[in-house]
Structure formats: C-alpha cells, structure tokens
Design a protein around this motif. Sequence first.
Motif, PDB file in Angstrom:
ATOM      1  N   TYR A 295      32.113  38.251  54.927  1.00 22.01           N
ATOM      2  CA  TYR A 295      31.456  38.534  56.209  1.00 22.01           C
ATOM      3  C   TYR A 295      30.564  39.775  56.105  1.00 22.01           C
ATOM      4  CZ  TYR A 295      30.902  40.232  60.987  1.00 22.01           C
ATOM      5  OH  TYR A 295      30.370  40.724  62.150  1.00 22.01           O
ATOM      6  N   LEU A 298      27.442  39.053  53.804  1.00 23.81           N
ATOM      7  CA  LEU A 298      26.459  38.209  54.483  1.00 23.81           C
ATOM      8  C   LEU A 298      25.795  38.966  55.633  1.00 23.81           C
ATOM      9  CD1 LEU A 298      25.130  35.449  54.604  1.00 23.81           C
ATOM     10  CD2 LEU A 298      26.990  34.665  56.080  1.00 23.81           C
ATOM     11  N   SER A 299      26.575  39.771  56.341  1.00 28.77           N
ATOM     12  CA  SER A 299      26.005  40.566  57.444  1.00 28.77           C
ATOM     13  C   SER A 299      24.998  41.585  56.917  1.00 28.77           C
ATOM     14  CB  SER A 299      27.121  41.282  58.210  1.00 28.77           C
ATOM     15  OG  SER A 299      27.979  40.366  58.835  1.00 28.77           O
ATOM     16  N   TYR A 302      21.931  39.791  56.018  1.00 25.24           N
ATOM     17  CA  TYR A 302      21.218  39.462  57.256  1.00 25.24           C
ATOM     18  C   TYR A 302      20.436  40.667  57.760  1.00 25.24           C
ATOM     19  CZ  TYR A 302      20.539  38.137  62.147  1.00 25.24           C
ATOM     20  OH  TYR A 302      19.987  37.871  63.375  1.00 25.24           O
ATOM     21  N   THR A 316      21.974  31.751  59.405  1.00 30.00           N
ATOM     22  CA  THR A 316      22.899  32.824  59.033  1.00 30.00           C
ATOM     23  C   THR A 316      23.770  33.228  60.216  1.00 30.00           C
ATOM     24  OG1 THR A 316      21.227  33.639  57.480  1.00 30.00           O
ATOM     25  CG2 THR A 316      23.059  35.117  57.982  1.00 30.00           C
TER      26      THR A 316
END
Length: 477
Positions: A295, A298-299, A302, A316
Amino acid sequence: MTEVKPLVLDVDGTFLKTDMPLETFWAGLGRDPVATLGALVRNFRRPERLKAELAAIAPLRTDLLPVNPEIADLALRSRMAGREVVFASASDRSLVERLAAEYGLSEEVFASDGEIDLKGPTKAEALVAAFGERGFDYAGDAAVDIPVWERAENALVVGRVPSARALTAQGQNVVELPGGWSPAALIRALRPHHWVKNLLLLLAMIVSLRFDLATLVPILWGIVALSAAASAIYIVNDLLDLEADRLHPTKCRRPFASGEVPIAVGMAAFAVLGLLALGLAAAINWAFFGVVVLYMILSLAYSLKLKRMRWVDVATLSALYTIRVIAGAAAGGVAVSIYALIFLLPVFVTLGCVKRLTELTLTTDDQPLPGRGYGRQDRGDLLNVAGLGTVGALLVFFLFSISEQGRVLYPATWVLWLSMLPMWLWLVRMVMLGWNGKQDYDPIVFAMRDKLGLAILMVTLGLMFQAAGLWGKWFGA
C-alpha cells in the motif's frame, strides 16, 4: 542627520512561512526524482552546492510561496519610510534575487551561491563587512541566527526561539514578532477525516460472513496501522503537490501549501507515522505487514508519478481502495472470495471516476487540473467509464450469486438479486452527485457522511444478510 540603518530579513521561516531549499527538494522529487536524489547523494556534505543544483532542477514559483504577513508588513512600512530592506538567506542566490525583485526589495542580496553556505557566523561576517558592526537590524527565526543577532543593532526574533533569550542578558535590544506553527495545524495535515476510508477493512468480515471478536480485533488494529500509513503518505503527497495546491481554489489552504506547518515538521511526522504503521503491521502478522508495505509503495508511486497520468490515476485509486479490503482479510485471517474482489474493483473504478468528475465540475476554468491529466472536456469520458464500472460490478455480483460459492454463502438467491436494486441506486446516485459537483473531493469520505447514501447501503446489507440467513440465525426469525 542620523543615517537610517538597513533592515535585513532572513527569508526561510522569517519573510516566508516556508523553507526554499526544502521546497526545491520536494519540487525536484516530483519533477525529476532521479536527478534530485543524485544531487542529494553527491552533495550531502556540501549544502551550498546541493541548494544550487536543486534550484536548477526545480525552479520555484517564488510568487506563490506563502509570506509571513507581519514581516511583509514590516518590510512594506520600512520601505515607505525610505529604509533599505535587504534579504540575507542561506537559500540559493537565484531564488533570493527573484523573491527580492517580486516584492520590490533591495537588489543587493546576501545568499548562498554554490560556493558559500551563507548561514550563522558566515552570514554575520558578510553583513558586518557590508554595513559595519551594529550597522543593521536583523530579523530571523532560529538559533542559527544568534551570531547575526549578536552583531546587529536590533534583534528581531520571529516566533519562539528559546536560546535567543540570552541576547537580552547580553544587553542586546530584542523585539519579538509573531511566528511559529501549531500542533492543531499538523493534525489537520494528517487528514484524520480520511481515516474513515480504512473502514473498508471491515468489508473482509462482511463478505466472508465472519462476525467474531477474533476476527474483529486484529482488523481494528489494522485500521489504526493503515491510518498511520495513510497519513504518512498524505504528508508526502502534500509536499510533492505544493505548487499545484497553491494554484487550487481550496487546496491552497492546506497546512503545508499555506505555510501553517513547516516542511521539516512534516518530514519528521512522516518518519514517525511510517515507523508506527510498519511496527503495528508487523505485530499483527507478516501477511498484513506485506500488504501495508505494498500500500505504501503504490501510494508513493501514485504521489510521485501515477496521479499525473490520465486514466492510470483512476486505476491506481481503485487498486488502493481494493488493497484496503485485502488488508482487512490479511489482518483478520479470513479468506475473501475472488468474486468479491472482482466485484469491488469496478465499484472502486466508478468511485475513482466520481472523484475526478467532482474536481472537474467544481473547477472554475477549462484549464487542466493542476498536477492532473484531466480537463473539463474529459467529463463525458469519465461519466462513461463510471457507467461501465457500475454495469461491470452488477454483472460480477450476479455471476457470483449463481456460482456454487454464492449459493452456499447466500442460499436465498432471489433475495440476493433483490439487493442489487439499492446497490445500483447507490452507485448511480454517487455518479450523478459527482457529475453535478455535489460531493467533496473524496467519494469514500463523502459516502461515510452521506445519510441517505448510508441508508441505501444499510438496506443493501440487510438484504444480503437475509439472503445468507443471518437474521434468523441471530434473532431466531
């Protein structure tokens, strides 16, 4: 006639409510992270060179930087009285000169230049060489300014600098000016109202029909861990988005963009929250720890890049929502049906489109959203994708209802089909509210506060529980 001595102003934390070297670092991470990190590694022990390279990698919009109103007013009154107002800063000269020109201050500036890091005793010597001992007044905001205050005629101390109290004992004339930050503003930067999104972890209990304390307690701790992780990433997101936020009609009031909280404080909070999140996750179990790491990675991706890519950002966002459900399953040790995940993904795609629809509807012009890949002309496409997500979610839900697993979990299939009606109504309502700009900027947060929407969701869940035979099991009805 007595000569009027110049007023010398520090820039970072004094004239500005921010720090330009840190501004360039985060702007550089957003624009060219490889070059920025390379400059940091090469010049870790040479701050003056690092500042020059960062200023070249990410030139700042100095006109957007938040100004300390009391110091700006002091500078204006001094200029109107015919007094020279000079910047003396450890920031790079190119930025300081531009800032001085924008505010009509003296063309003569004192700043770091790639060879000299102008701070502390170095700054004091430069000012004494230019104006003489006690030949200037100086405004600063940190203990590093003490050598300068000691050699100034008057020491203007901005904010709370406890070590500056020794100046008064030395006979120095000290004037205290407003400054600093408040813990309340930092808490606001953590966006605690967004923690409600982590209630999505409870969906793992709901879709697996596991309602017991052994499942609930670790999921609740998981919500705490993921909330800490989310707040850490929100800080990074805000620091990467400083310029875009300052150009936004409402996001310009965020604590870091407005200068209410120093960037350095935000960086420290990020480190503490990140360690707290990972520590709690490891204490729950290693599977949950892995999901939290995924998490956060990926954050960060992003925040650094993916949110600027058209359509990739919606994908996303939906993945991040889905990961929360997976995190709940990992924390509670429950198995979530693949059908449930396939159903939730198009639901979250729909909500990701709703988020962008809301922003585009509320924007005041046809320019692309700052830091995003969308303009108002994309509203129709976003509406179409949201519609496809709605249809896709309902189709997957129907296929699950007639699957072997669905019939085992929900024996009353016709009641499960009936629950699709309020489910459809909720999704369509969310899309239309986004289309009309009647939401805030996060659909999950909005959904948790929307009374009518919550009522529709409760009807949906009630019908699903009836299909599973839970009402009879719990209440003997």
